[in-house]
Scaffold this active site. Structure first.
Site, PDB file in Angstrom:
ATOM      1  N   HIS A   1     -43.791  -3.841  -8.601  1.00 14.55           N
ATOM      2  CA  HIS A   1     -42.744  -2.814  -8.452  1.00 14.55           C
ATOM      3  C   HIS A   1     -42.022  -2.598  -9.784  1.00 14.55           C
ATOM      4  O   HIS A   1     -40.992  -3.240 -10.034  1.00 14.55           O
ATOM      5  CB  HIS A   1     -41.735  -3.249  -7.387  1.00 14.55           C
ATOM      6  CG  HIS A   1     -42.284  -3.207  -6.003  1.00 14.55           C
ATOM      7  ND1 HIS A   1     -42.171  -2.105  -5.184  1.00 14.55           N
ATOM      8  CD2 HIS A   1     -42.986  -4.121  -5.301  1.00 14.55           C
ATOM      9  CE1 HIS A   1     -42.756  -2.346  -4.038  1.00 14.55           C
ATOM     10  NE2 HIS A   1     -43.269  -3.565  -4.070  1.00 14.55           N
TER      11      HIS A   1
ATOM     12  N   CYS B   1     -47.381  -0.434  -5.797  1.00 19.32           N
ATOM     13  CA  CYS B   1     -47.694  -1.414  -4.753  1.00 19.32           C
ATOM     14  C   CYS B   1     -48.604  -0.802  -3.687  1.00 19.32           C
ATOM     15  O   CYS B   1     -49.798  -0.689  -3.901  1.00 19.32           O
ATOM     16  CB  CYS B   1     -46.415  -2.013  -4.189  1.00 19.32           C
ATOM     17  SG  CYS B   1     -46.722  -3.610  -3.444  1.00 19.32           S
TER      18      CYS B   1
ATOM     19  N   GLU C   1     -40.112  -0.367 -10.719  1.00 23.98           N
ATOM     20  CA  GLU C   1     -38.749   0.171 -10.570  1.00 23.98           C
ATOM     21  C   GLU C   1     -37.697  -0.930 -10.569  1.00 23.98           C
ATOM     22  O   GLU C   1     -36.535  -0.693 -10.914  1.00 23.98           O
ATOM     23  CB  GLU C   1     -38.646   1.022  -9.292  1.00 23.98           C
ATOM     24  CG  GLU C   1     -38.666   0.275  -7.957  1.00 23.98           C
ATOM     25  CD  GLU C   1     -40.060  -0.042  -7.431  1.00 23.98           C
ATOM     26  OE1 GLU C   1     -41.019  -0.051  -8.225  1.00 23.98           O
ATOM     27  OE2 GLU C   1     -40.204  -0.286  -6.215  1.00 23.98           O
TER      28      GLU C   1
HETATM   29  N1  GLN Z   1     -48.115  -3.234   2.531  1.00 19.78           N
HETATM   30  C1  GLN Z   1     -48.698  -3.595   1.286  1.00 19.78           C
HETATM   31  C2  GLN Z   1     -48.899  -5.094   1.177  1.00 19.78           C
HETATM   32  O1  GLN Z   1     -48.321  -5.845   1.914  1.00 19.78           O
HETATM   33  C3  GLN Z   1     -47.862  -3.089   0.131  1.00 19.78           C
HETATM   34  C4  GLN Z   1     -46.525  -3.732   0.024  1.00 19.78           C
HETATM   35  C5  GLN Z   1     -45.545  -2.945  -0.789  1.00 19.78           C
HETATM   36  O2  GLN Z   1     -45.750  -1.773  -1.070  1.00 19.78           O
HETATM   37  N2  GLN Z   1     -44.439  -3.562  -1.152  1.00 19.78           N
HETATM   38  O3  GLN Z   1     -49.648  -5.562   0.352  1.00 19.78           O
END
Ligand code: GLN
Length: 611
Positions: free
Chosen positions: A559, A429, A561
């Site tokens: 994600h 992410c 995970e």
């Molecule tokens: N801050 C980033 C976004 O909002 C990544 C979000 C995250 O890692 N869950 O796109």
């Protein structure tokens, strides 16, 4: 009695409740709901929180699931937040995202992993959700002039939610058993209406429909050197004052609970000795289902709920042995040893990255690797030299998700280190986004490339909110893309290799920012590969470097995970760890596991063939 004919109490309630809301017996059920058909196991904590109610309830649910019963968990939170999305991971642990996009408590992750089951917003309620629903209905005039009260209206909604969940069993049937976990401890102000609703539920569903389990704690003060049951007794009293007589008492403790203490607990709480269980600390959570089974807890639950006839003994053995084998391999000696460095703002608190921790654990068992996880705070990393020092000895690097600009420059340095030193890398992410920024800065020469999240004034906004993009997808304003989405995988890519040549995979997202499609052409021309994309829109979801230039460099806008399960570890983590093992032990790549998870560098092979 349960399956065909509800008992007289339930019948009496049905006659009056469904049509007549002004009745004091107001207790709504979804249409077609058969009372008494679904059984409820309610787990309530006493003495203190943090006893592992979620692990306890999910292990118990797993035992029942392995007997062929259909099960579902329900987590009830006492807080007023609508979901866990706004909670600080420092205080509450990670925010776990479900398929349908609900942001929940990390306990839901425990249920999904242990039950190998995808959950939805039906499995999670908060006081905030309940009150909002009631207040909105009240404003619409939905209570026909009645005063709206905690009992029966608030408790009514709680019962309705449980029954709605019960209706969603497999093949259009009701679930056999719902496992209800009440957040907090008996006696807390916030959860008292849940406890009252569950008391009412047990009454309405009829005898033998509900099993209350009190999870308590046995103190063992070091100055005394013996176990003391008084706190547990007082906790139990709290529950009984609320009108709940527990059927089972599970005693959490450091050491096995002594007969003297079990006897006292039994005596003071009207629970037969055979239903007071010692749930002392174990070497791992995965051995708990077997330990419960050895103690006979599953049999007692079946007896209390009259469920022996629904058990399918045929599937139990294979389900149990698969799980026990996993638990055994977890504690067995490992063939390989590697170190993973994880850079993260919340490095101080492991719970903030619980699912990553678990995903690594799952792979460690599968690959027989002893994995030392090093959590690294990148806030102080300002130069490549600092990154090198911080990552010294790391065989693999993960840059996980996160929000805000703190520590971001350090993370970019960590990516640079992983890329230039050819250290296996996984970006998740935010980690995916910083990998794009690093590439743009250091390979394409766009020195001011950044995300508008970290520097809204930067000249080259390569990661941004892209409101038009979101509008096409139907996402409102500044809200996040949440929940599971399809990802189209490029054939022949590293991602395709990892995902077993699947053309489309399903992954869970939680982000607001994304790669600006205007830069994709330049990044790809510069050697970065976007091997996973939204099926329809230009949203980049997987990036990688060719294996000819880097042994393992991959990132996901999602994600991974969140989808890793004990018996089904996530391919992107498997690839990372396998690549790290292969770097240390080249022979590993030739083993069966190595061939499945380490992608051969065909470019090198063919060039060496030529020479
Ligand atoms: N801050 C980033 C976004 O909002 C990544 C979000 C995250 O890692 N869950 O796109």
């Amino acid at each position: 009695m349960h399956d065909s004919e509800p008992d007289s109490t339930s019948h009496f309630l049905r006659q009056f409740s469904d049509s007549e809301e002004s009745s004091e017996l107001f207790s709504p059920s979804p249409s077609g709901y058969v009372r008494g058909r679904t059984r409820f196991v309610v787990v309530v904590g006493t003495v203190m929180s943090g006893l592992g109610k979620g692990i306890f309830a999910s292990s118990l649910a797993k035992l029942m699931q392995d007997k062929g019963l259909s099960v579902a968990p329900m987590k009830m939170e006492g807080y007023l937040n609508i979901d866990s999305g706004t909670l600080n991971p420092y205080r509450h642990g990670e925010v776990f995202v479900l398929e349908d996009g609900l942001e929940t408590d990390m306990d839901l992750g425990t249920y999904e992993r242990i039950l190998n089951q995808n959950l939805s917003r039906k499995n999670f309620i908060t006081a905030g959700q309940i009150y909002t629903e009631i207040l909105e209905r009240e404003r619409r005039g939905g209570y026909l002039g009645r005063d709206v009260q905690m009992i029966p209206h608030v408790t009514g909604v709680v019962k309705m939610k449980l029954r709605e969940l019960a209706m969603n069993g497999p093949n259009g049937q009701q679930f056999d058993v719902i496992f209800v976990e009440v957040g907090g401890t008996a006696g807390d102000y916030e959860n008292s209406f849940y406890i009252e609703a569950l008391r009412e539920l047990a009454f309405e569903e009829g005898d033998g429909s509900t099993c209350f389990v009190a999870l308590t704690y046995i103190l063992e003060p070091s100055i005394l050197g013996e176990q003391k049951s008084k706190a547990a007794q007082l906790g139990m009293k709290r529950l009984m004052e609320a009108g709940i007589q527990p059927h089972i008492i599970a005693c959490r403790a450091k050491n096995p609970v002594t007969p003297k203490v079990t006897q006292k607990i039994s005596m003071f709480s009207n629970v037969p000795l055979k239903r007071v269980f010692s749930m002392h600390d174990r070497e791992s959570i995965y051995v708990i289902p077997d330990a419960m089974r050895a103690a006979g807890l599953d049999r007692e639950i079946l007896s209390i709920l009259g469920l022996h006839e629904r058990v399918n003994a045929g599937i139990e053995d294979s389900a149990r042995s698969a799980w026990s084998a996993f638990a055994r391999r977890l504690s067995a000696p490992r063939d390989h040893k590697i170190t993973i460095g994880i850079s993260g703002k919340y490095a101080a608190l492991r719970d903030a990255y619980a699912s990553i921790d678990k995903a690594i654990e799952h792979c460690g068992v599968e690959l027989c690797a002893d994995i030392d996880v090093r959590w690294l705070d990148t806030s102080d990393v300002t130069t490549a030299v600092c990154a090198k020092d911080l990552l010294e000895g790391a065989d693999a690097i993960i840059v996980p998700g996160g929000f805000g600009s703190r520590g971001v420059e350090g993370k970019i340095r960590c990516v640079e280190h992983a890329r230039t030193r050819r250290i296996p890398f996984l970006g998740i992410c935010l980690g995916f986004q910083v990998a794009v920024i690093e590439y743009a800065r250091n390979v394409l020469g766009l020195a001011d490339a950044n995300s508008s999240e970290f520097d809204p004034t930067t000249g080259t906004v390569i990661i941004s909110e892209l409101p038009d993009q979101k509008r096409i997808e139907g996402i409102m304003g500044g809200t996040m893309r949440l929940g599971a989405q399809d990802v189209l995988i490029t054939p022949g890519s590293l991602a395709s290799f990892l995902f077993g040549q699947s053309k489309t995979v399903h992954e869970r997202f939680r982000h607001r920012y994304e790669v600006d499609p205007a830069f994709v052409g330049r990044l790809e021309a510069g050697g970065l590969i976007f091997s996973g994309r939204h099926p329809k829109h230009p949203i980049m979801q997987v990036l990688e470097l060719p294996v000819s230039t880097h042994p393992y460099f991959i990132g996901g806008q999602f994600h991974p995970e969140l989808l890793s399960r004990p018996l089904k570890p996530h391919p992107m983590f498997m690839g990372l760890i396998a690549a790290a093992i292969a770097q240390r032990e080249p022979a590993f790549a030739q083993s069966a596991l190595g061939q499945r998870w380490v992608r051969a560098n065909t470019a090198t092979a063919s060039s060496s063939n030529r020479s």
